[in-house]
Motif scaffolding. Structure first.
Motif, PDB file in Angstrom:
ATOM      1  N   ARG A  21     -81.025 -45.280 -20.952  1.00 18.37           N
ATOM      2  CA  ARG A  21     -80.496 -44.274 -21.624  1.00 18.37           C
ATOM      3  C   ARG A  21     -80.203 -43.227 -20.612  1.00 18.37           C
ATOM      4  O   ARG A  21     -78.994 -42.384 -20.855  1.00 18.37           O
ATOM      5  N   THR A  22     -80.906 -43.014 -19.913  1.00 14.44           N
ATOM      6  CA  THR A  22     -80.731 -41.725 -18.798  1.00 14.44           C
ATOM      7  C   THR A  22     -79.180 -41.751 -18.133  1.00 14.44           C
ATOM      8  O   THR A  22     -78.652 -40.881 -18.195  1.00 14.44           O
ATOM      9  N   TYR A  23     -78.866 -43.062 -17.846  1.00 13.65           N
ATOM     10  CA  TYR A  23     -77.798 -43.240 -17.124  1.00 13.65           C
ATOM     11  C   TYR A  23     -76.535 -43.726 -17.710  1.00 13.65           C
ATOM     12  O   TYR A  23     -75.418 -43.478 -17.448  1.00 13.65           O
ATOM     13  N   ALA A  24     -76.751 -43.975 -18.969  1.00 11.46           N
ATOM     14  CA  ALA A  24     -75.786 -44.860 -19.764  1.00 11.46           C
ATOM     15  C   ALA A  24     -75.371 -44.066 -20.956  1.00 11.46           C
ATOM     16  O   ALA A  24     -74.226 -43.850 -21.331  1.00 11.46           O
ATOM     17  N   ASP A  25     -76.329 -43.708 -21.869  1.00  8.49           N
ATOM     18  CA  ASP A  25     -76.423 -43.191 -23.158  1.00  8.49           C
ATOM     19  C   ASP A  25     -76.043 -41.866 -23.464  1.00  8.49           C
ATOM     20  O   ASP A  25     -75.543 -41.183 -24.195  1.00  8.49           O
ATOM     21  N   PHE A  26     -76.403 -40.937 -22.332  1.00  7.96           N
ATOM     22  CA  PHE A  26     -76.237 -39.666 -22.179  1.00  7.96           C
ATOM     23  C   PHE A  26     -74.836 -39.055 -22.235  1.00  7.96           C
ATOM     24  O   PHE A  26     -74.258 -39.671 -21.339  1.00  7.96           O
ATOM     25  N   THR A  27     -74.542 -37.957 -22.862  1.00  4.78           N
ATOM     26  CA  THR A  27     -73.235 -37.300 -22.787  1.00  4.78           C
ATOM     27  C   THR A  27     -73.174 -36.682 -21.369  1.00  4.78           C
ATOM     28  O   THR A  27     -73.978 -35.854 -20.879  1.00  4.78           O
ATOM     29  N   PRO A  28     -72.116 -37.280 -20.412  1.00  2.00           N
ATOM     30  CA  PRO A  28     -72.234 -36.691 -19.113  1.00  2.00           C
ATOM     31  C   PRO A  28     -71.825 -35.352 -18.828  1.00  2.00           C
ATOM     32  O   PRO A  28     -72.137 -34.552 -18.016  1.00  2.00           O
ATOM     33  N   GLN A  29     -70.877 -34.720 -19.848  1.00  3.56           N
ATOM     34  CA  GLN A  29     -70.520 -33.337 -19.965  1.00  3.56           C
ATOM     35  C   GLN A  29     -70.092 -32.870 -21.024  1.00  3.56           C
ATOM     36  O   GLN A  29     -69.434 -33.983 -22.002  1.00  3.56           O
ATOM     37  N   ALA A  30     -70.036 -31.724 -21.531  1.00  2.00           N
ATOM     38  CA  ALA A  30     -69.547 -31.009 -22.754  1.00  2.00           C
ATOM     39  C   ALA A  30     -69.056 -29.720 -22.556  1.00  2.00           C
ATOM     40  O   ALA A  30     -69.546 -29.073 -21.573  1.00  2.00           O
ATOM     41  N   SER A  31     -68.316 -29.446 -23.570  1.00  2.00           N
ATOM     42  CA  SER A  31     -67.838 -27.975 -23.377  1.00  2.00           C
ATOM     43  C   SER A  31     -68.375 -26.997 -24.377  1.00  2.00           C
ATOM     44  O   SER A  31     -68.558 -27.779 -25.565  1.00  2.00           O
ATOM     45  N   ALA A  71     -66.795 -22.968 -21.572  1.00  2.00           N
ATOM     46  CA  ALA A  71     -67.792 -23.383 -20.228  1.00  2.00           C
ATOM     47  C   ALA A  71     -67.964 -24.822 -20.403  1.00  2.00           C
ATOM     48  O   ALA A  71     -68.441 -25.416 -21.393  1.00  2.00           O
ATOM     49  N   VAL A  72     -67.775 -25.634 -19.419  1.00  2.00           N
ATOM     50  CA  VAL A  72     -67.941 -27.079 -19.267  1.00  2.00           C
ATOM     51  C   VAL A  72     -69.203 -27.307 -18.626  1.00  2.00           C
ATOM     52  O   VAL A  72     -69.484 -26.326 -17.387  1.00  2.00           O
ATOM     53  N   LEU A  73     -70.085 -27.885 -19.098  1.00  2.00           N
ATOM     54  CA  LEU A  73     -71.527 -28.166 -18.439  1.00  2.00           C
ATOM     55  C   LEU A  73     -71.848 -29.442 -18.150  1.00  2.00           C
ATOM     56  O   LEU A  73     -71.555 -30.459 -19.136  1.00  2.00           O
ATOM     57  N   THR A  74     -71.935 -30.146 -17.007  1.00  2.00           N
ATOM     58  CA  THR A  74     -72.409 -31.577 -16.882  1.00  2.00           C
ATOM     59  C   THR A  74     -73.751 -31.711 -17.077  1.00  2.00           C
ATOM     60  O   THR A  74     -74.606 -30.801 -17.035  1.00  2.00           O
ATOM     61  N   ARG A  75     -74.321 -32.904 -17.256  1.00  2.00           N
ATOM     62  CA  ARG A  75     -75.516 -33.074 -17.737  1.00  2.00           C
ATOM     63  C   ARG A  75     -76.448 -32.746 -16.168  1.00  2.00           C
ATOM     64  O   ARG A  75     -77.448 -32.159 -16.705  1.00  2.00           O
ATOM     65  N   GLU A  76     -75.947 -32.992 -14.996  1.00  2.62           N
ATOM     66  CA  GLU A  76     -76.625 -32.623 -14.006  1.00  2.62           C
ATOM     67  C   GLU A  76     -76.783 -31.231 -13.712  1.00  2.62           C
ATOM     68  O   GLU A  76     -77.854 -30.707 -13.325  1.00  2.62           O
ATOM     69  N   GLU A  77     -75.807 -30.318 -14.065  1.00  2.07           N
ATOM     70  CA  GLU A  77     -76.015 -29.021 -14.081  1.00  2.07           C
ATOM     71  C   GLU A  77     -76.817 -28.538 -14.862  1.00  2.07           C
ATOM     72  O   GLU A  77     -77.838 -27.703 -14.628  1.00  2.07           O
ATOM     73  N   GLY A  78     -76.761 -29.138 -16.201  1.00  2.00           N
ATOM     74  CA  GLY A  78     -77.917 -28.549 -17.322  1.00  2.00           C
ATOM     75  C   GLY A  78     -79.306 -28.656 -17.047  1.00  2.00           C
ATOM     76  O   GLY A  78     -79.928 -27.773 -17.214  1.00  2.00           O
ATOM     77  N   LEU A  79     -79.431 -29.869 -16.401  1.00  2.00           N
ATOM     78  CA  LEU A  79     -80.803 -30.282 -15.969  1.00  2.00           C
ATOM     79  C   LEU A  79     -81.478 -29.342 -14.677  1.00  2.00           C
ATOM     80  O   LEU A  79     -82.472 -28.844 -14.766  1.00  2.00           O
ATOM     81  N   ASN A 106     -76.578 -34.246 -26.933  1.00  2.00           N
ATOM     82  CA  ASN A 106     -77.051 -35.834 -26.462  1.00  2.00           C
ATOM     83  C   ASN A 106     -76.821 -35.786 -24.937  1.00  2.00           C
ATOM     84  O   ASN A 106     -76.485 -36.574 -24.491  1.00  2.00           O
ATOM     85  N   MET A 107     -77.206 -34.581 -24.337  1.00  2.00           N
ATOM     86  CA  MET A 107     -77.070 -34.433 -22.658  1.00  2.00           C
ATOM     87  C   MET A 107     -78.540 -34.604 -22.175  1.00  2.00           C
ATOM     88  O   MET A 107     -78.530 -34.804 -20.809  1.00  2.00           O
ATOM     89  N   ALA A 108     -79.485 -34.562 -22.849  1.00  2.00           N
ATOM     90  CA  ALA A 108     -81.043 -34.944 -22.574  1.00  2.00           C
ATOM     91  C   ALA A 108     -81.866 -35.169 -23.430  1.00  2.00           C
ATOM     92  O   ALA A 108     -81.605 -35.059 -24.682  1.00  2.00           O
ATOM     93  N   SER A 109     -82.983 -35.887 -23.380  1.00  2.00           N
ATOM     94  CA  SER A 109     -83.874 -36.079 -24.341  1.00  2.00           C
ATOM     95  C   SER A 109     -84.936 -35.179 -24.325  1.00  2.00           C
ATOM     96  O   SER A 109     -85.331 -34.530 -23.244  1.00  2.00           O
ATOM     97  N   VAL A 110     -85.810 -35.099 -25.577  1.00  2.00           N
ATOM     98  CA  VAL A 110     -87.114 -34.273 -25.279  1.00  2.00           C
ATOM     99  C   VAL A 110     -87.944 -34.676 -24.350  1.00  2.00           C
ATOM    100  O   VAL A 110     -88.444 -33.880 -23.905  1.00  2.00           O
TER     101      VAL A 110
END
Length: 393
Positions: free
Chosen positions: A28-38, A57-65, A331-335
Motif C-alpha cells: 500500500r505504501t507504494y501503490a495505494d497512497f496518493t502520490p501528490q495532492a493540491s 500548493a502541490v505536495l508530494t507524498r515524499e515531501e510530506g513525509l 490518503n498520502m500516508a497511514s497512521v
C-alpha cells in the motif's frame, strides 16, 4: 507432543499472518497512497507587490513525509533539551524553537542548500535544516567535544556550511546577512541570503540602516521577521507602534505569511527567492508564528500569557498536526507509517542525548583553536601578557 506441535503451528500461522499484513502495508505504501495532492493555502498580505504567492500548493507524498520527519525531529529535540536543561546538564542561555518548526522547514524547502542563511539565537532548528545532525546539536548544547562547534559555542553559536549562526546580540545578524548577500552579488553567483530576526529585534536601528543599503544596492537578501507575538515577555502590541512588520521596509516589497503552515511558508519563500534572483533586490517576509516555550529556559512563559492561550494555539494551529491531518485526510500516508516515523525520531533523539551526556568535554588546550580558518599555527595572548596560548586552524 501433539500439544507442542499445535502451539508451534499456531505461532507460525500468526507470524505468517502478521508478515502478510506487513506485506499489504508495504504494498500500500507504494501503490495505494496518493502520490501528490493540491492544497488551498492562506492568502498572503502584500506590500508594494502587484501579486503575491499562489493560493494553492502541490505536495508530494515524499515531501510530506520528509517535512513531517524534520518537524518532529525538531520538536522532540527541543523537548529533550528542555529536560536536560532542567537536569542542569545543559547550562547557560537556551532558546527553544518548538511551535515554530514550519518556518524553518518551509524556508529550507523554498531555497537551495547553496544559498545562505543567518539567524538570531533561536537557532537549533536551522542548524538541523542546514545539515547539522541531532547528535552534533545535542552535544553542542552540553558543551562536548563532538558538538557542531566543538563544544565551544553552545546553544546560540552553531554553524554549518552556508549557515552563519546563531548570533547572541539582538538584531546584529541582519547587517551581517546583508554582507553575505553583497558577497553573493559581488561574486556573480545566483545565490541569496536569508536573514532572520524576531519581532523583538524588528525595532532595532541597525535593521533599518540595513534595509536602506540592501535596497540601494539591490542585494539578493530575503529579510524574514519571525513574529512569534512576544519579544521576551512583551507582546508586540505593547512594543511596536506598528505591528505590520512586512511593511517596515517601506521601499522594500513585503509579504505577511501564515508561519504555522509549512506549505504557505514554502510557497512564499519560493516567491521571495525568485524576486531576489531576478535582480529586483531585497524582499521582506513576516512569518506569523508562535513559540510554545518561554523566551528562554529562564522564562516560564506564563507570566505574560495564559496557559489557555498556548493550548488554543496547540489545538488549532500546530504546524505538525496541520501537516499530519492533510496527509491522512488525502490518503498520502497511514497512521501506522507516521507512528513509525515518531518511534524512529524518538530513538534518534535518545541516542543523541546519550552521546551528548557521555562524550568528553573539550580539553583546555583546544581553547584558542579555530580562531582563523586555514592559517598556520599562531600564538594568542592569554588573560595577561606573559600567558601564551596556541591556536591551530
Amino acid at each position: 507432543m501433539r500439544n507442542m506441535l499445535a502451539i508451534i503451528s499456531n505461532v507460525l500461522r500468526g507470524t505468517a499472518s502478521r508478515n502478510g499484513a506487513r506485506v499489504v502495508v508495504s504494498a500500500r505504501t507504494y501503490a495505494d497512497f496518493t502520490p501528490q495532492a493540491s492544497f488551498d493555502i492562506k492568502k498572503c498580505d502584500v506590500h508594494k507587490l502587484e501579486e503575491g504567492p499562489p493560493l494553492q500548493a502541490v505536495l508530494t507524498r515524499e515531501e510530506g513525509l520528509q517535512y513531517y520527519r524534520t518537524m518532529q525531529t525538531m520538536r522532540r529535540m527541543e523537548l529533550k533539551s528542555d529536560q536536560l536543561y532542567k537536569q542542569k546538564i545543559i547550562r547557560g542561555f537556551c532558546h527553544l524553537y518548538d511551535g515554530q518548526e514550519a518556518c524553518a522547514v518551509g524556508i529550507e524547502a523554498g531555497i537551495n542548500l547553496t544559498d545562505h542563511l543567518i539567524t538570531a539565537y533561536r537557532a537549533h532548528g536551522y542548524t538541523l535544516t542546514r545539515g547539522g545532525t541531532v547528535r552534533e546539536i545535542m552535544a553542542e548544547l552540553t558543551g562536548r567535544r563532538g558538538g557542531i562547534a566543538k563544544g565551544k559555542g553552545g546553544s546560540m553559536h552553531m554553524y554549518t556550511k552556508h549557515f552563519y549562526g546563531g548570533n547572541g546580540i539582538v538584531g546584529a545578524q541582519v547587517p551581517l546577512g546583508a554582507g553575505v548577500a553583497l558577497a553573493c552579488k559581488y561574486l556573480g553567483k545566483n545565490e541569496l541570503c536569508v536573514c532572520l530576526y524576531g519581532d523583538g529585534a524588528a525595532n532595532q536601528g541597525q535593521i533599518f540602516e540595513t534595509y536602506n543599503m540592501a535596497s540601494l544596492w539591490k542585494l539578493p537578501c530575503i529579510f524574514i521577521c519571525e513574529n512569534n507575538k512576544y519579544g521576551m515577555g512583551t507582546s508586540v502590541e505593547r512594543a511596536a507602534a506598528s505591528t505590520d512588520y512586512f511593511k517596515r521596509g517601506d521601499f522594500i516589497p513585503g509579504l505577511r505569511v501564515d508561519g504555522m503552515d509549512v506549505l504557505c511558508v514554502r510557497e512564499a519563500t519560493k516567491f521571495a527567492a525568485e524576486h531576489c534572483r531576478s535582480g529586483k533586490g531585497p524582499i521582506l517576509m513576516e512569518l506569523q508564528t508562535y513559540r510554545y516555550h518561554g523566551h528562554s529556559m529562564s522564562d516560564p512563559g506564563i507570566s505574560y500569557r495564559t496557559r489557555e492561550e498556548i493550548q488554543e494555539v496547540r489545538s488549532k494551529s500546530d504546524p505538525i498536526s496541520m501537516l499530519k491531518d492533510r496527509m491522512l485526510s488525502n490518503n498520502m500516508a497511514s497512521v501506522e507509517e507516521l507512528k513509525e516515523i515518531d518511534v524512529e525520531v524518538r530513538k534518534e533523539i535518545e541516542d543523541a542525548a546519550q552521546f551528548a551526556t557521555t562524550d568528553p568535554e573539550p580539553p583546555l588546550d583546544d581553547l584558542c583553536n579555530h580562531i582563523f580558518y586555514n592559517d598556520p599555527p599562531m600564538e594568542v595572548r592569554g588573560t595577561n601578557p606573559w600567558t601564551k596560548l596556541k591556536s591551530v586552524s
